[in-house]
Write an enzyme that holds these catalytic residues in place. Sequence first.
Site, PDB file in Angstrom:
ATOM      1  N   GLU A  55      13.724  26.173  -4.073  1.00  0.00           N
ATOM      2  CA  GLU A  55      12.851  26.012  -2.906  1.00  0.00           C
ATOM      3  C   GLU A  55      13.604  25.329  -1.759  1.00  0.00           C
ATOM      4  OE1 GLU A  55      10.101  27.331  -2.375  1.00  0.00           O
ATOM      5  OE2 GLU A  55       9.022  27.635  -4.254  1.00  0.00           O
ATOM      6  N   GLU A  77      10.213  30.798 -12.578  1.00  0.00           N
ATOM      7  CA  GLU A  77       9.004  30.038 -12.897  1.00  0.00           C
ATOM      8  C   GLU A  77       7.874  31.043 -13.061  1.00  0.00           C
ATOM      9  OE1 GLU A  77       8.198  26.917 -10.014  1.00  0.00           O
ATOM     10  OE2 GLU A  77      10.334  26.449  -9.891  1.00  0.00           O
TER      11      GLU A  77
END
Length: 992
Positions: A421, A497
Amino acid sequence: MTITHESVATPDGVVAPRFRPPAGASSAAALSLDGEWRFRLFPHPDTGVDRAEPGDDWDRLAVPGHWQLAEAPNAWPYGTPAYTNVLFPFPVEPPHVPNDNPTGEYRTTLRLPADWPDGGRTLLRFEGVDSWFQVALDGELLATSHGSRLPTEVDLTGRLRQGGEHLLAVRVTQWSAMSYAEDQDQWWLSGIFRGVTLEHRPDGALDDVRVHADYDHATGVGTLRVDAATVVAGPGAVAARVAVPELGVEAAAGEELRVAVEPWSAERPRLYDVVVSTDTETVTLAVGFRTISIEDGVFLVNGRPIKLRGVNRHEFDPLRGRAVTPERMLEDVLLMKRHHINAVRTSHYPPHPHFLDLCDRHGLYVIDENDLETHGFEIDGWVGNPVDDPDWTDVLVDRVTRMVRRDAHHASIIMWSLGNEAGVGRNIAAMADAIRDLDPSRPIHYEGDWSSDHVDVYSRMYADSEEVDLIGQGIEPPFERADADARRRAMPFLQCEYAHAMGNGPGGLADYDVLFDRYPRLLGGFIWEWIDHGLTRADDDGVLFSAYGGDFGERLHDGTFIADGLLLPDRTPSPGLLETAAVFAPIRIDAQDDGSLLVRNRYAFRDTSHAELRWTLHTGAEELAAGTLDLVLDAGTETVVRPPSDLSLPEPGEAPVWWTLRAVQQKGDALEDAWLEPGFELGAGQLLLVEPAPLAAPAGRVTTEADGGFRAGPARFDSRGGLRELAGRAVHAFRVDAWRAPTDNDRRPGKGEKSDEQTWYRAGLTLLGERFAGVDVGEDGALEIDSRVAGPAIRTGFATRYRWQPVTDAPDAVDLILDIQPEGPAPESVARLGLLLALDEPRAAEAGVRWTGLGPDESYADSTVAALGGAWQHTVADWQTRYTHPQENGARRGVTSAVLSFADGSGLRIDSGEVTIGGRPQVGFELSLRPWSDEALDRAAHPHELVPDGRLWLHLDAAQHGVGSAACGPGVLPNAQLHAEPVRMRLRFTTL
Ligand code: IPT
């Protein structure tokens, strides 16, 4: 330029990054400096403290450790932990951070042993300091460093006297410019949280060692080349030698050895001691031979496709934060292995290096991730993101360099990850290039690079199974740039994820796993995440509980989002982990529609000869027959099995009859299976062979009481038809219910527009009440009650008909046929459909329950794989799952009978007859039991706040809505949604 904590500059005065052998692997002298250091906390980096100040009268603080947790769980003398996920807890104005910047001054007396070797160099090594620090010796500033989860070495050569005492001073700031690059979803915790050592580097010692160990699966030959750089005092290089005693081979460093070996894989983590030596140092490394390749978009280890059935692991200990002990690391690795997890993404930073030693040894595939996350910039469209700022290039390249240099010798690492991220920008390319220069042997991962310009695998997070299906087939929507699209389409796909394990969940794991098996392009994924980061904290009464965001008074925080793991904070496996183990089982056994079981060997490299396939024919707990199947499956093969044809089946009785097949660890070699005991389950599945006999029709007559009420066996009603007493106990609540205490997943919209919680609230399900519409005794003697159950402000509701009838010749039994007919506007989903019953029971938590049905643990419509049919028992207290944030839990499905035994010796039995939803028949009902109400469960912020209220609360449901993964992913899939549909349930209540 003076370097400050607000400088964007690479570490200064530090030793060039190099490899990290396991502790004790080198013959050179080393001294741990861990222990109690002197400590004082200041509000600002300008502490005003002289570096020569010994701090003799300061506090004492454990190194390694975080200062915020120094006296956890009882006191917080140095500030408290704080949790934010994405948001920076300070204004975004890089590289500046607030003036209020807690800064720790650490002091320790460095006593160089009198026998510390002469000559060579002496290095001071920090494995991890959060976040920015300066190192001084005897008052002189020597180095400035950062990179919280990365090592730093400082050269102390010539500054230390044997037998002498020196003052080591370390100043650590909580915030620094680097905090902008370390915005991982975790507690903000500071300090010297990994070990500190002093290391002797003799003249001519091994300075850096790089291992190249490949395996050619076609020939069985391993190739080993060890490049060694040596510490040279004078001119000229010192030659290093390499030996593999077990293989009887030797070579000079830099020379290639070719020899037949057994390869390394997570399934069979074969390691060889490789001894690298010079005249002055010997280092023994555990080396695994293995080759990673990508062919035709398929990820291969040693030439075979593998699937990553992984988890994202943050370092976490409920008392120590990220200062995890070797014992905790081993516990994590073994817990993973025992739950059939074969891969770890080290989210979102390089872990303590010992963890990687354990992954090599016990067999886990690792994505080693750079210490980088700049997520907080996303809020403002990534303006100012370090990842796209040339001023940050050197710092970010330095980070990946330190990771790769430290860790490259680990066989377990199969990919490097640039971070998490962190948006996109020029520094992505710079980091990827740097890694390729250092280690071209491993693919590069970074989820943020959707174009896949700079990476070798296509990675995403939380893509729903529909999209994953398309990607598996290679028919996903194109990326906007044709060249990038073509490149990406040729890559393996992985979900770095998925299946967000927050609270009760994840639901839908099996739906993904089916796809991973179906399509070669799909490499699998990593569940988010391994453990709830609930920090242990004592409340005002001294009761310990697991704290999450806000529990330390943080003004800005992300609450429960820190509790989203498969393990509860104390490492108790959650039901989600048990489901994970069943879904990930290496020997999967699944019932097929044609009444057979499909047995699949999902190992890539092993046959199933270490497993015994044991079957039993059983009804509830009673075993009717048992045997074993003589079956060995080669890696990657499957077969269909059926119960033996000569098996004699009983006539339908009270309980269903199951044929259950278990693959059980039988023998194993120390290498592959050291971590599990014989008898350990490697997979299980079952067939329902005989459904229970239908309940005999009741024919008793209801009696009318003097007060106008009614009695039907053990049930008493008031004159309007309200149930007042059952099995000799006062009834506090009895009605149709369609709500539950929302799970964390129910509370978030996922990819939808509104959350399930909102849907249920708007449909009035949160505040259901009942209006009686009529009561009558029918000709057959049954009591017929009509009512309507609905919430305020809305026409949505349920027309309900109860039909109670005593059972002939069984005065203690009564039958209920319940019909639920939804009315009015239909909500998108309902939480449950069935009965709520609350009985007077002062000691409800102690009550025991034995049931025949699926168990032993909770299961929901989209987490069904772990639960098997059988007979099980619990206390009501143990029935509860103590999720870190209280919410719906504990449902047991497929229950055909349940026996409750109360503390006073009395009991109640509940049997199920026919159950249909929308006319579709199913076996048994769903049972939930609690010593408190759903409202109390919903209100509680932590499990210890829940206190029994003197009642036993039961749910007897036809069904519940699935749990999904909407907390950070898709909601409940259509195959597990519950809609308002007509329900019929027949139940028999018997007083015992
Ligand atoms: C994703 C993060 O990568 C991870 O660190 C964690 O925060 C997770 O979410 C939520 O628990 S990012 C999200 C915006 C998909």
